[in-house]
Design an enzyme around this catalytic site. Structure first.
Site, PDB file in Angstrom:
ATOM      1  N   LEU B 140       6.011  -1.581  -5.111  1.00  0.00           N
ATOM      2  CA  LEU B 140       4.557  -1.795  -5.120  1.00  0.00           C
ATOM      3  C   LEU B 140       3.875  -0.574  -5.754  1.00  0.00           C
ATOM      4  O   LEU B 140       3.165  -0.689  -6.746  1.00  0.00           O
ATOM      5  CB  LEU B 140       4.032  -2.011  -3.694  1.00  0.00           C
ATOM      6  N   THR B 173      12.038   3.770  -2.346  1.00  0.00           N
ATOM      7  CA  THR B 173      13.201   4.051  -1.505  1.00  0.00           C
ATOM      8  C   THR B 173      14.315   3.047  -1.808  1.00  0.00           C
ATOM      9  O   THR B 173      14.037   1.852  -1.937  1.00  0.00           O
ATOM     10  CB  THR B 173      12.805   3.978  -0.017  1.00  0.00           C
ATOM     11  N   CYS B 247       3.763  -6.897   4.237  1.00  0.00           N
ATOM     12  CA  CYS B 247       5.059  -6.215   4.373  1.00  0.00           C
ATOM     13  C   CYS B 247       4.845  -4.804   4.898  1.00  0.00           C
ATOM     14  O   CYS B 247       5.590  -4.313   5.749  1.00  0.00           O
ATOM     15  CB  CYS B 247       5.764  -6.117   3.028  1.00  0.00           C
ATOM     16  N   GLU B 372       3.612   4.903   3.169  1.00  0.00           N
ATOM     17  CA  GLU B 372       3.198   3.720   3.948  1.00  0.00           C
ATOM     18  C   GLU B 372       1.768   3.868   4.457  1.00  0.00           C
ATOM     19  O   GLU B 372       1.465   3.571   5.607  1.00  0.00           O
ATOM     20  CB  GLU B 372       4.139   3.504   5.137  1.00  0.00           C
ATOM     21  N   THR B 374      -1.436   6.758   3.703  1.00  0.00           N
ATOM     22  CA  THR B 374      -1.620   8.161   4.088  1.00  0.00           C
ATOM     23  C   THR B 374      -2.385   8.240   5.404  1.00  0.00           C
ATOM     24  O   THR B 374      -3.021   7.271   5.836  1.00  0.00           O
ATOM     25  CB  THR B 374      -2.445   8.906   3.022  1.00  0.00           C
TER      26      THR B 374
END
Lengths: 252, 394
Positions: B140, B173, B247, B372, B374
């Protein structure tokens, strides 16, 4: 093959053990874990049963508590459990324990009984042999490897020098050492299914037994402090003293 | 009225949160904990130093049921959300990289297929991902689209019955070890999710080197240069930012739990160290300044654990909102980071070596602080919720 695995719930060794001051009995919390020794027994049992499309029944004695230890073994894959929980068994000695276990094992029926060599909290190390005697079947002890099938069982029996290969006809009792197989982790599905697996709790009278506990812990002493070791200064001849010390502890 | 109990609380579980868990939840947490003790802790400092993550652990994790564990069907374990949270906690007590590995696989790669995928896509991918045979990643974020993901430049256009994707994704990741990437791209029909096998022509993953945080985890740049995928590889269930954001909610929920594990590891390490370490002839735990640090850490760990458990119960009851997940992500991560820093000070010089887990957690948590969502974005999500005014877009 119908496999029975003896499994014991013990207080988590990571937390300090507490003894009742008057009876010297171990204080057993509601939550106990599966004795690490028994994880090997359960794994061995599962492997043998799975290879022969058999079943694994857990047999246990002691305060059931919240059954965490038994559930752990069920979550690994055992099919069902029978636990004998009776206040009259408090302070049970090895022979009484063996009588109770043997009685349950007889009721359940078995081709092979697997147990750890000794429990991590009691350490008597004689229960598996006693169970075999009471059941009237061979005892194969200190197994570092086990194969079974076609009516017989073969083990590698750990010795000081290596291992002996020992074989017996089934039914039989085998005690396994830690490391005989690598225990699996319970799967999450197994953990959720464990709740639905049958667990039968019995009392001594259900088994028609009268406990006759003859051994008693009369006193408990703290282990002696470790003595300071000997420092060998190397004056060129230190090896002589080191060899002497090694001979003394019989490692060479 | 019940009397007070005069037992001294367990230093490692001061508020006795364990008693709030069901038998199943305890057993599951213990299982993950022993996995971490056996398979992660002995080697994680080496992985961290070398900047690697052993992909081969995936099979064992899959066997246990860690991947997509809170999803139903398709080879997934179907546990509760609290159970998923507990697993994240225990994994991150090992290392944030390990937890990230599992979060990405389950919450970011499997979840969109499970939630927005077609039946064929679910059957094709989910069982293989649950078992750890196939590793996924989630594309993303872009180099210039972080907190504002809708400014992404990656585009997909139809070409006959296929799609052609062009663009690049950053800070991904598992990117270079993944077999499949869930790539979000702008299309004429809105933001769509694509299942992109990483061996597709035009797809490259470049590992990002020289990280000083989250080193036991693979982070990559994904480059998509005219990558062609058939229409069957588009997730049919969503065509807006709601897709990727849902998600992220899953993953952020896992983070709110996970960091409690990292903080616990730091606190327990510092506690043990302070009791054993002697200066001026007494354990440093006997000094008031050190006791204050130990208590501060203990309170933060317990408080963060309470928040995580509360969010988990709410999620299991189907009444948890994304704003509340922001509460957990924002507050638990900053608290965990503070715990790590305090623990590091208790350990003195030993606090900076990988012999102890503390500096590793501390550096990792710097990543967790901003990934994910800040700290700032989560603050503004909650700011929006309590004022009704959105502060981050004009």
């Amino acid at each position: 093959m119908q496999v029975v695995v003896c499994a014991k719930q013990i207080p988590d060794p990571a937390t300090p053990y507490e003894l009742e001051p008057d009876t010297h009995l171990l204080v057993r919390p509601t939550e106990q874990i599966l004795d690490d020794t028994d994880r090997y027994g359960v794994e061995m049992g599962l492997q043998l049963a799975q290879a022969s499309e058999g079943t694994v029944t857990l047999v246990s004695m002691g305060p059931a508590g919240n059954m965490q230890g038994i559930r752990q073994a069920l979550a690994m894959g055992a099919d069902k459990a029978v636990i004998v929980d009776d206040p009259s068994l408090r302070g049970s000695d090895a022979l009484t324990t063996a009588r109770v276990l043997a009685e349950v094992i007889k009721r359940e029926g078995f081709d092979l009984v697997i147990a750890g060599t000794e429990s991590t909290d009691g350490y008597s190390g004689v229960v598996p042999q006693m169970v075999a005697e009471l059941l009237g079947v061979p005892a194969l002890t200190y197994a570092t490897a086990v194969t079974a099938g076609d009516g017989s069982v073969t083990i590698h029996r750990q010795t000081a020098a290596g291992y002996d290969i020992v074989e017996a006809d089934l039914p039989a009792v085998v005690s396994v050492t830690a490391g005989v197989v690598e225990p699996r982790y319970p799967t999450f599905k197994g953990i959720m299914e464990a709740k639905k697996k049958p667990v039968e709790t019995l009392s001594v009278s259900d088994l028609g037994l009268e406990p006759d506990i003859r051994q008693k812990v009369v006193s408990v002493e703290p282990a002696p402090e470790r003595q300071a070791g000997e420092i060998v200064e190397d004056d060129g001849e230190a090896y002589l003293r080191i060899v002497e010390l090694l001979e003394k502890v019989k490692v060479i | 009225m019940a009397d007070l109990s005069f037992h001294t609380p367990d230093p490692k579980d001061f508020l006795d949160l364990r008693s709030e868990l069901s038998d199943e939840e305890r057993l599951l947490a213990d299982t993950v904990r022993s996995f971490v003790e056996d398979k992660i802790l002995p080697d994680v400092a080496e992985w961290y130093e070398a900047g690697t993550f052993p992909r081969e652990l995936a099979k064992e994790m899959g066997q246990m049921g860690l991947f997509g564990m809170h999803l139903e069907g398709y080879g997934c374990a179907g546990t509760s959300n609290v159970a998923y949270g507990l697993a994240c906690l225990e994994l991150e007590a090992g290392d944030s990289g390990t937890r990230s590995f599992v979060s990405v696989q389950g919450s970011l790669a499997m979840f969109p297929i499970w939630k927005f995928g077609s039946e064929e896509q679910k059957q094709d991918w989910l069982p293989r991902m649950a078992s750890g045979e196939v590793i996924g990643c989630f594309g993303l974020t872009e180099a210039d689209a972080g907190s504002d993901p809708s400014s992404m430049r990656t585009r997909a256009r139809r070409d006959g019955s296929d799609w052609i994707i062009d663009g690049s994704k950053m800070w991904i990741t598992n990117g270079s070890i993944a077999d499949v990437a869930i790539v979000w791209a702008k299309t004429d029909e809105g933001v769509r999710g694509f299942i992109v096998p990483t061996d597709s022509p035009g797809f490259t993953a470049n590992t990002i080197h020289h990280k000083a945080s989250l080193r036991a985890s693979i982070t990559s740049e994904l480059v998509l240069d005219g990558v062609r995928v058939p229409d069957e590889f588009v997730l049919p269930g969503v065509a807006s930012m709601r897709g990727p954001l849902s998600c992220l909610n899953e993953a952020r929920f896992g983070i709110a739990w996970g960091v409690v594990g990292a903080a616990r590891s730091c606190y327990e390490t510092a506690l043990e160290y302070a009791i054993e370490r002697h200066q001026f002839g007494r354990p440093i735990a006997s000094f008031q300044l050190t006791q204050a640090k130990l208590v501060e850490m203990m309170v933060k760990v317990n408080r963060a654990g309470l928040v995580a458990l509360h969010l988990g119960r709410m999620k299991d009851e189907g009444r948890l909102t994304p704003h509340q997940i922001s509460f957990g992500k924002m507050d638990n991560v900053r608290n965990a980071l503070e715990v790590a820093r305090i623990a590091r000070s208790v350990l003195g010089a030993n606090g900076i070596t990988l012999e102890y887990p503390v500096i590793r957690h501390m550096a990792n948590l710097e990543t967790v602080y901003t990934y994910e969502g800040t700290n700032e974005i989560h603050t503004l999500v909650m700011g929006n919720a309590i004022t009704g005014i959105q502060a981050f877009s004009p």
